[in-house]
Enzyme design. Structure first.
Site, PDB file in Angstrom:
ATOM      1  N   GLU A 129       1.049  -1.196   0.245  1.00 51.60           N
ATOM      2  CA  GLU A 129       0.101  -0.513  -0.329  1.00 51.60           C
ATOM      3  C   GLU A 129       0.214   1.045   0.054  1.00 51.60           C
ATOM      4  OE1 GLU A 129      -2.801   1.776  -0.767  1.00 51.60           O
ATOM      5  OE2 GLU A 129      -4.228   0.083   0.407  1.00 51.60           O
ATOM      6  N   ASP A 187       1.027   3.878  -3.359  1.00 51.63           N
ATOM      7  CA  ASP A 187       1.057   5.373  -2.183  1.00 51.63           C
ATOM      8  C   ASP A 187       2.286   6.348  -3.037  1.00 51.63           C
ATOM      9  OD1 ASP A 187      -1.471   4.654  -2.094  1.00 51.63           O
ATOM     10  OD2 ASP A 187      -1.082   4.801  -0.164  1.00 51.63           O
ATOM     11  N   SER A 237      -7.252   1.522  -4.345  1.00 50.81           N
ATOM     12  CA  SER A 237      -6.008   2.116  -3.354  1.00 50.81           C
ATOM     13  C   SER A 237      -4.973   2.896  -4.512  1.00 50.81           C
ATOM     14  CB  SER A 237      -5.617   1.165  -2.883  1.00 50.81           C
ATOM     15  OG  SER A 237      -5.845   0.700  -1.287  1.00 50.81           O
TER      16      SER A 237
END
Length: 641
Positions: free
Chosen positions: A305, A309, A556
């Site tokens: 994650e 990002d 995401s």
């Protein structure tokens, strides 16, 4: 700060001599079923300490939409005239009667005034009680609940308040709420040697990996964007050709929750291939409650994650624009949304900073082994845009609790902050593909759609996911569709929040013109908040993770990409001497702005045994208004005051 604290202390001392008030108790909150993954453990010991926290009702909260629309709607004469922290505090702090009523009730029931603390913003009354005292005050019974991840939570199935107190309290914690800290602790006294299951899937939801592939075939042009998404693909898809010029005045923040963390070696590997000027560059980290970029544990679950990002968020805004990483929670106690809100919004926890426990992870760590510093409250400045790719199922939380948290996002919007949340990866189902039964139970065999939170909060911008059509090129008309590979774009209708006025026309048009081909009993048809609001590509992202490139999928992916684009729009406005765009929803749903999005009209978001909703012309509960066209949107925003 000193004068404010003195005033609070004086206020409490004046309350001490109040006459007893007697009124019948009434049920305040009740949980019918436990959230997924939780089970009853044992009765809690009567003499154990329990930090009770009373969330006091706030003034003027019923007028929140009016205030937000006043500074966020492009037709308002006050558009862009965002509030200060002081403005927010003065408008919404609980009134004197509320504080006095709760304080008097506590002292009348044997709680010494020395144990009662009023947070400087007057939003919380805090009492260090015992289990026995709490059970008497709330007419309940406390238990210890266990999660499949190994963490524990102290709570009850229901609690009561005297009728004269009830209207002054939003909720009490810990009680029926399971927005518990995202801890890796296996018991109340012994820290684990390694986090179990990282973060419960019911909290996070993404991203997903399609596996590794050789670095030698990493694409460097736009011919294979339908197979491999890179930063250049996104720039082409969303017309992002812009060099920032107001970087000293602009900010962009990305939120992560420990133990999930980035690896600098992964950021450098990505930079070597896609953004050489970012090689060796790290995000500016703001540690919240002991958060840090841990490297003890490394795999996709720990690093996927955050690597995703930051690699895309940093690359799309460029090396001149600093990206802030809010890293929340230590390795032992963890953190949740409330810990983050406490840190960035002083009006939520402690005005002008401080050290007051509210709901979640307790700092300093009372059990040893964790973060020993004071809890961060109003200590981290919010960035102009904040992207978060974590979520709960709405049903995991109580309505009171979700509403209180939602109001805090509204306050950030009043202060000029754009808050983005990914909408989920399971279509009309909740995280982990859970659906609802009529009694509120969540199961993969449920029969009702299960919306995600905070996407259902009317004061955040919810971001869904698209994908390139097979064999499409980035230059053709409408090259994207709703994501139907590995994940499905989360979307639907809230079971808690009413439909905000800004989206009523768009949603009503969708329901009338393209009525959903699913039974109406499966989702809320009473006029509720609909989501997502917008989308971005969420499939086939090339991401450097643990020293190898992987293809990654999820909403995401979409949230930090849109966050980067809005950061560039802020840059252009700041350079022109204008305000940040703040809470964008009232603007993007206007007819003029809605027409500037790339409309997605193909695909659906299956779940709960159905094909879910369909992507249609205009807004839909799969991809929202569509994907961004930077060139058109920045021009339109520059025309606003």
């Amino acid at each position: 700060m000193r004068s404010l604290l003195s005033l609070v202390a004086l206020s409490l001392s004046l309350f001490a001599a109040a006459e007893p008030t007697i009124s019948p108790y009434a049920l305040h909150e009740k949980r019918i079923v436990l959230p997924q993954g939780w089970s009853y453990g044992r009765k809690h010991a009567a003499g154990s300490a329990l930090p009770l926290r009373f969330a006091l009702t706030q003034q003027n909260i019923e007028e929140m939409e009016k205030y937000v629309m006043d500074v966020s709607h492009p037709h308002s004469p006050n558009y862009g005239k965002h509030w200060s922290v002081k403005d927010v505090l003065e408008k919404f702090s609980p009134n004197r009667e509320t504080v006095k009523t709760v304080h008097d009730w506590l002292t009348e029931n044997g709680i010494e005034k020395e144990r009662i603390r009023l947070s400087p913003n007057k939003g919380w009354i805090e009492v260090d009680a015992t289990i026995e005292e709490a059970e008497a005050l709330l007419q309940t019974e406390y238990s210890v609940y266990s999660h499949v991840s190994g963490k524990e939570h102290v709570g009850c199935s229901e609690y009561h308040l005297p009728s004269h107190v009830k209207r002054h309290v939003d909720f009490v914690t810990p009680t029926v709420h399971f927005d518990a800290r995202l801890t890796s602790r296996s018991s109340e006294t012994t820290p684990q040697t390694q986090p179990q299951s990282v973060i419960p899937k019911s909290f996070r939801g993404g991203p997903k990996s399609a596996g590794k592939y050789a670095e030698s075939i990493v694409p460097t042009d736009l011919s294979t964007c339908y197979e491999y998404i890179t930063p250049d693909c996104l720039r082409a898809l969303y017309s992002l050709n812009y060099t920032p010029v107001a970087t000293a005045d602009n900010t962009y923040g990305i939120v992560e929750y420990t133990p999930e963390a980035y690896l600098q070696t992964d950021l450098d590997m990505f930079a070597t291939n896609f953004s050489t000027d970012l090689y060796g560059v790290a995000p500016y980290m703001v540690s919240i409650d002991g958060g840090y970029a841990q490297t003890e544990y490394q795999n996709f679950s720990y690093n996927g994650e955050s690597d995703l990002d930051l690699e895309y968020g940093m690359t799309l805004v460029g090396s001149e624009q600093t990206v802030t990483l809010y890293q929340a929670g230590d390795m032992v106690e963890g953190a949740s949304f409330n810990n983050f809100l406490d840190a960035i919004d002083g009006t939520y926890c402690t005005f002008e900073g401080g050290n007051n426990y509210t709901q979640d992870a307790y700092y300093p760590d009372p059990y040893g082994g964790g973060y020993e510093g004071p809890q961060d409250c109003g200590t981290a400045k919010p960035t102009n845009v904040i992207s978060t790719s974590y979520a709960y199922n709405e049903a995991d939380l109580t309505e009171f609790y979700a509403a209180r948290q939602c109001a805090e996002y509204a306050k950030l919007g009043l202060m000029g902050v754009t808050v983005l949340y990914s909408s989920g990866d399971y279509g009309v189902a909740g995280n982990d593909a859970l659906c609802l039964f009529p009694n509120g139970t969540q199961s993969v065999n449920g029969t009702l759609f299960n919306p995600t939170f905070p996407s259902t909060c009317p004061y955040v911008t919810s971001v869904g996911a698209t994908m390139m059509k097979p064999n499409a090129t980035v230059y053709q008309y409408q090259p994207e569709m709703a994501c139907e590979e590995v994940i499905y774009s989360g979307g639907g209708f809230s079971n808690y929040f009413a439909m905000p006025s800004y989206q009523a026309e768009a949603v009503e048009y969708y329901l009338k013109t393209y009525p959903p081909d699913v039974p109406s009993y499966m989702y809320n048809t009473s006029g509720s908040r609909a989501y997502p609001d917008i989308s971005a590509n969420g499939a086939n992202y090339v991401v450097a993770i643990d020293g190898e490139f992987e293809l990654v999928y999820g909403t995401s992916c979409a949230s930090p990409v849109n966050g980067a684009i809005f950061t560039m729009i802020n840059d252009a406005r700041l350079a022109a001497g204008k305000s940040t765009i703040g809470f964008i929803n009232p603007t993007i749903y206007t007819t003029n702005f809605a027409a500037l999005f790339n409309d997605i009209t193909l695909g659906d978001n299956p779940g709960c045994g159905t094909d879910g909703f369909n992507a249609t012309p205009g807004w839909d509960p799969v991809t929202g208004l569509g994907t961004l066209n930077f060139t058109k949107l920045v021009a339109a925003w520059l025309e606003l005051s």
